[in-house]
Design a protein around this motif. Structure first.
Motif, PDB file in Angstrom:
ATOM      1  N   GLN A   1       0.828  -1.211   0.000  1.00 38.80           N
ATOM      2  CA  GLN A   1       0.000   0.000   0.000  1.00 38.80           C
ATOM      3  C   GLN A   1       0.857   1.254   0.000  1.00 38.80           C
ATOM      4  N   ALA A   2       1.910   1.270   0.822  1.00 36.30           N
ATOM      5  CA  ALA A   2       2.754   2.452   0.904  1.00 36.30           C
ATOM      6  C   ALA A   2       3.568   2.649  -0.364  1.00 36.30           C
TER       7      ALA A   2
ATOM      8  N   GLY B   1      13.937   7.682  27.680  1.00 29.45           N
ATOM      9  CA  GLY B   1      13.318   8.775  26.944  1.00 29.45           C
ATOM     10  C   GLY B   1      12.956   8.416  25.517  1.00 29.45           C
ATOM     11  N   PHE B   2      13.282   7.198  25.070  1.00 32.45           N
ATOM     12  CA  PHE B   2      13.024   6.805  23.690  1.00 32.45           C
ATOM     13  C   PHE B   2      11.915   5.758  23.625  1.00 32.45           C
ATOM     14  N   GLY B   3      11.055   5.878  22.621  1.00 30.10           N
ATOM     15  CA  GLY B   3      10.028   4.879  22.392  1.00 30.10           C
ATOM     16  C   GLY B   3       9.665   4.823  20.920  1.00 30.10           C
ATOM     17  N   TRP B   4       9.176   3.665  20.478  1.00 29.25           N
ATOM     18  CA  TRP B   4       8.796   3.546  19.069  1.00 29.25           C
ATOM     19  C   TRP B   4       7.713   2.489  18.902  1.00 29.25           C
ATOM     20  N   ARG B   5       6.944   2.658  17.826  1.00 30.02           N
ATOM     21  CA  ARG B   5       5.860   1.733  17.507  1.00 30.02           C
ATOM     22  C   ARG B   5       5.769   1.551  16.002  1.00 30.02           C
ATOM     23  N   ARG B   6       4.900   0.593  15.603  1.00 31.55           N
ATOM     24  CA  ARG B   6       4.743   0.267  14.183  1.00 31.55           C
ATOM     25  C   ARG B   6       3.273   0.389  13.799  1.00 31.55           C
ATOM     26  N   LEU B   7       3.033   1.075  12.680  1.00 31.89           N
ATOM     27  CA  LEU B   7       1.669   1.327  12.201  1.00 31.89           C
ATOM     28  C   LEU B   7       1.371   0.387  11.032  1.00 31.89           C
ATOM     29  N   PRO B   8       0.217  -0.279  11.019  1.00 30.01           N
ATOM     30  CA  PRO B   8      -0.053  -1.273   9.978  1.00 30.01           C
ATOM     31  C   PRO B   8      -0.530  -0.690   8.648  1.00 30.01           C
ATOM     32  N   PHE B   9      -0.542   0.630   8.511  1.00 34.05           N
ATOM     33  CA  PHE B   9      -0.936   1.250   7.236  1.00 34.05           C
ATOM     34  C   PHE B   9      -0.324   2.641   7.190  1.00 34.05           C
ATOM     35  N   ASN B  10      -0.183   3.168   5.979  1.00 37.02           N
ATOM     36  CA  ASN B  10       0.375   4.504   5.814  1.00 37.02           C
ATOM     37  C   ASN B  10      -0.758   5.510   5.637  1.00 37.02           C
ATOM     38  N   PRO B  11      -0.868   6.538   6.512  1.00 39.79           N
ATOM     39  CA  PRO B  11      -1.977   7.483   6.419  1.00 39.79           C
ATOM     40  C   PRO B  11      -1.820   8.530   5.310  1.00 39.79           C
ATOM     41  N   GLY B  12      -0.701   8.529   4.595  1.00 39.58           N
ATOM     42  CA  GLY B  12      -0.546   9.472   3.489  1.00 39.58           C
ATOM     43  C   GLY B  12       0.205  10.738   3.847  1.00 39.58           C
ATOM     44  N   PHE B  13       0.784  10.798   5.021  1.00 38.66           N
ATOM     45  CA  PHE B  13       1.593  11.942   5.417  1.00 38.66           C
ATOM     46  C   PHE B  13       2.657  11.471   6.394  1.00 38.66           C
ATOM     47  N   SER B  14       3.711  12.279   6.502  1.00 37.34           N
ATOM     48  CA  SER B  14       4.723  12.078   7.535  1.00 37.34           C
ATOM     49  C   SER B  14       4.715  13.289   8.453  1.00 37.34           C
ATOM     50  N   LEU B  15       5.187  13.111   9.673  1.00 39.71           N
ATOM     51  CA  LEU B  15       5.210  14.192  10.657  1.00 39.71           C
ATOM     52  C   LEU B  15       6.570  14.245  11.333  1.00 39.71           C
ATOM     53  N   LEU B  16       7.054  15.456  11.521  1.00 40.61           N
ATOM     54  CA  LEU B  16       8.237  15.699  12.342  1.00 40.61           C
ATOM     55  C   LEU B  16       7.909  16.866  13.266  1.00 40.61           C
ATOM     56  N   ILE B  17       7.926  16.616  14.556  1.00 37.61           N
ATOM     57  CA  ILE B  17       7.531  17.616  15.557  1.00 37.61           C
ATOM     58  C   ILE B  17       8.694  17.850  16.494  1.00 37.61           C
ATOM     59  N   VAL B  18       9.066  19.100  16.651  1.00 36.70           N
ATOM     60  CA  VAL B  18      10.147  19.493  17.559  1.00 36.70           C
ATOM     61  C   VAL B  18       9.559  20.350  18.667  1.00 36.70           C
TER      62      VAL B  18
END
Length: 271
Positions: A138-139, A168-185
């Motif tokens: 899909q992606a 302080g670090f964490g990560w997860r996996r998404l089963p589909f791509n929502p059509g955008f990427s995000l970078l937040i500072v």
């Protein structure tokens, strides 16, 4: 040059929409009088009323600052190369949140992320794509043709697992791509920045994608909106189940244990 062009476009937009007209008028009259003064066409007495008027306007605008003008499209819609080096963002990041199908462009700087954010007591949360055949297929349709999706994701998963040891670090996996990427500072701070990268359809390169750059001060409504979108992505994603082997770089799915009941498992973000 691009910055000067955007500034001129901003001034023209202000004039067309009637914003800050008094400031522009005073500036224009002052410029004309300055030139006439250089040519000895006016003397000091002629300049006195204008000087008093300009100072009065300055005091008035300082005492009653106007509402911030909405940003023009040229200020918030960027190309990737306009964003500058990632290191500059990491140097001011106490809180980093990223979603990308592979997030490879951020995780390629994993050493800077570790040293500039995590080892200084900052936090980072990442969500990447689940390396399943369905999610990858899909992606792949959405992303540019130059990206080798499965190998890039394989490399990112390795970097994420290595970073997972840091507080302080964490990560997860998404089963589909929502059509955008995000970078937040620094998302919860007044000087925070949100970068939204929209995935097109069969882009030639990653540099052709539209990037939306938002700051809380200039666009509080949409800034908060995209903050909530990251939290929605985080809640929809799942932590990596324990005991999962590395996926192969060719995208072949690894053998996996049964998922948690109702899709709920322990979080991996260490605060």
């Amino acid at each position: 040059m691009n910055r000067l062009h955007r500034r001129l476009r901003r001034i023209l937009d202000d004039i067309r929409q009637g914003r800050h007209l008094e400031a522009y008028i005073v500036f224009a009259v002052g410029l004309v009088l300055f030139v006439l003064g250089l040519l000895n066409r006016v003397d000091g007495q002629d300049l006195l009323p204008f000087t008093v008027a300009a100072l009065s306007l300055l005091v008035f605008r300082t005492a009653t600052p106007p509402d911030p003008a909405p940003a023009s499209p040229e200020e918030v819609l960027r190309e990737r190369q306009d964003l500058g080096p990632l290191r500059a963002l990491l140097e001011r990041a106490d809180d980093l949140r990223v979603y990308g199908p592979t997030a490879i462009n951020v995780l390629a700087s994993a050493e800077d992320l570790r040293r500039l954010v995590l080892q200084r007591g900052g936090t980072a949360r990442f969500v990447v794509l689940e390396p399943s055949p369905a999610a990858l297929a899909q992606a792949a349709v959405q992303l540019d043709n130059n990206l080798d999706l499965a190998p890039a994701l394989h490399s990112s998963l390795g970097a994420l697992r290595r970073l997972d040891q840091y507080e302080g670090f964490g990560w997860r996996r998404l089963p589909f791509n929502p059509g955008f990427s995000l970078l937040i500072v620094n998302g919860d701070r007044t000087d925070g920045t949100v970068v939204v990268e929209f995935h097109g359809f069969g882009d030639d390169t990653i540099n052709t994608r539209m990037h939306l750059v938002l700051e809380r001060r200039s666009s509080p409504h949409w800034y908060e909106y995209w903050l909530r979108r990251f939290e929605a992505v985080w809640e929809a994603a799942l932590p990596e189940p324990s005991g999962v082997p590395e996926p192969s770089a060719d995208g072949a799915p690894p053998a996996r244990p049964e998922p948690p009941v109702n899709g709920v498992g322990p979080g991996s973000l260490a605060r």
